[in-house]
Structures are given as C-alpha cells and as structure tokens.
Design a protein around this motif. Sequence first.
Motif, PDB file in Angstrom:
ATOM      1  N   UNK A  96      46.114  40.065  -2.105  1.00  0.00           N
ATOM      2  CA  UNK A  96      46.466  39.883  -3.517  1.00  0.00           C
ATOM      3  C   UNK A  96      45.509  38.898  -4.182  1.00  0.00           C
ATOM      4  N   UNK A  97      45.264  37.781  -3.522  1.00  0.00           N
ATOM      5  CA  UNK A  97      44.356  36.790  -4.108  1.00  0.00           C
ATOM      6  C   UNK A  97      42.943  37.352  -4.243  1.00  0.00           C
ATOM      7  N   UNK A  98      42.454  38.017  -3.191  1.00  0.00           N
ATOM      8  CA  UNK A  98      41.121  38.592  -3.241  1.00  0.00           C
ATOM      9  C   UNK A  98      41.029  39.671  -4.312  1.00  0.00           C
ATOM     10  N   UNK A  99      42.059  40.493  -4.424  1.00  0.00           N
ATOM     11  CA  UNK A  99      42.070  41.570  -5.412  1.00  0.00           C
ATOM     12  C   UNK A  99      41.935  41.009  -6.825  1.00  0.00           C
ATOM     13  N   UNK A 100      42.688  39.965  -7.114  1.00  0.00           N
ATOM     14  CA  UNK A 100      42.642  39.370  -8.452  1.00  0.00           C
ATOM     15  C   UNK A 100      41.299  38.704  -8.729  1.00  0.00           C
ATOM     16  N   UNK A 101      40.837  37.899  -7.785  1.00  0.00           N
ATOM     17  CA  UNK A 101      39.577  37.177  -7.987  1.00  0.00           C
ATOM     18  C   UNK A 101      38.395  38.146  -8.038  1.00  0.00           C
ATOM     19  N   UNK A 102      38.342  39.085  -7.099  1.00  0.00           N
ATOM     20  CA  UNK A 102      37.214  40.023  -7.086  1.00  0.00           C
ATOM     21  C   UNK A 102      37.259  40.950  -8.292  1.00  0.00           C
ATOM     22  N   UNK A 138      56.170  39.159   9.020  1.00  0.00           N
ATOM     23  CA  UNK A 138      55.447  38.662  10.199  1.00  0.00           C
ATOM     24  C   UNK A 138      54.289  37.817   9.672  1.00  0.00           C
ATOM     25  N   UNK A 139      54.029  36.659  10.272  1.00  0.00           N
ATOM     26  CA  UNK A 139      52.994  35.780   9.726  1.00  0.00           C
ATOM     27  C   UNK A 139      51.634  36.452   9.509  1.00  0.00           C
ATOM     28  N   UNK A 140      51.191  37.274  10.433  1.00  0.00           N
ATOM     29  CA  UNK A 140      49.873  37.916  10.293  1.00  0.00           C
ATOM     30  C   UNK A 140      49.871  38.904   9.121  1.00  0.00           C
ATOM     31  N   UNK A 141      50.936  39.689   8.990  1.00  0.00           N
ATOM     32  CA  UNK A 141      51.010  40.673   7.909  1.00  0.00           C
ATOM     33  C   UNK A 141      51.179  39.978   6.563  1.00  0.00           C
ATOM     34  N   UNK A 142      52.003  38.951   6.547  1.00  0.00           N
ATOM     35  CA  UNK A 142      52.194  38.181   5.316  1.00  0.00           C
ATOM     36  C   UNK A 142      50.880  37.542   4.869  1.00  0.00           C
ATOM     37  N   UNK A 143      50.124  37.024   5.825  1.00  0.00           N
ATOM     38  CA  UNK A 143      48.825  36.421   5.521  1.00  0.00           C
ATOM     39  C   UNK A 143      47.876  37.464   4.927  1.00  0.00           C
ATOM     40  N   UNK A 144      47.819  38.643   5.544  1.00  0.00           N
ATOM     41  CA  UNK A 144      46.935  39.709   5.048  1.00  0.00           C
ATOM     42  C   UNK A 144      47.348  40.123   3.635  1.00  0.00           C
ATOM     43  N   UNK A 145      48.639  40.239   3.376  1.00  0.00           N
ATOM     44  CA  UNK A 145      49.111  40.618   2.042  1.00  0.00           C
ATOM     45  C   UNK A 145      48.754  39.571   0.987  1.00  0.00           C
TER      46      UNK A 145
END
Length: 105
Positions: free
Chosen positions: A67-73, A56-63
Amino acid sequence: MTTERIQTMSLRVFHRSTAVVIAGFAIVHLANHLTSLFSIAAHIAFMDAARTVYRQPAIEFVLIVSVMFECVSGLWMVVREDGAPDNVRWRGCKPCPAPISHCSW
C-alpha cells in the motif's frame, strides 16, 4: 534505452506487482462484506477465517508495504511521467487516500 527509461519501466513493473497484491486483498475484503448479506454469522465466520491469513506478520507486512509503495510510486509516476495525458496521470491519484485511511497504525 536510457537509464531513466529502464528505471521508469522497473518502477512500473513493481507498481503493477503491488497492485496485484492489493487487488487480491481487496477481493477478499469485499467478499467479506458480501457475506453479511447472507447472515451476520456467515460474515463473522468469513472474517475470522480471512483474518487468520492476512494478519500473519509476513502477509501483513507485505500488504502494508504494498500500500505504501503503491501510493508513493503512483504519485512519483504522476510527477515524472512524460508521455501520458494529464487526465490519465491524475486519475491514478484518486485511489491513494482510501487504503491509507483503512490502515490502523
């Protein structure tokens, strides 16, 4: 409390929150692989059912954002962390490449 300390605590809270989101997805992902031990038909059925949810677009966006935030942070905390021993800080870098390599851009 200093402003830098508050920002670090907020970053940790968001980092842990995105880790929970990713862990939830990872559990479903691993369960999908485990169903193949029973049969290919069960694996395909589970995969189709799971994909209707996480694609689902909203869930895919959150995932993807998680992932990006987890790696960068995570990398940011490795660079900025003052109190943790080096072996603890750098251990957090190991999981970073795996989710990135799984994303299909």
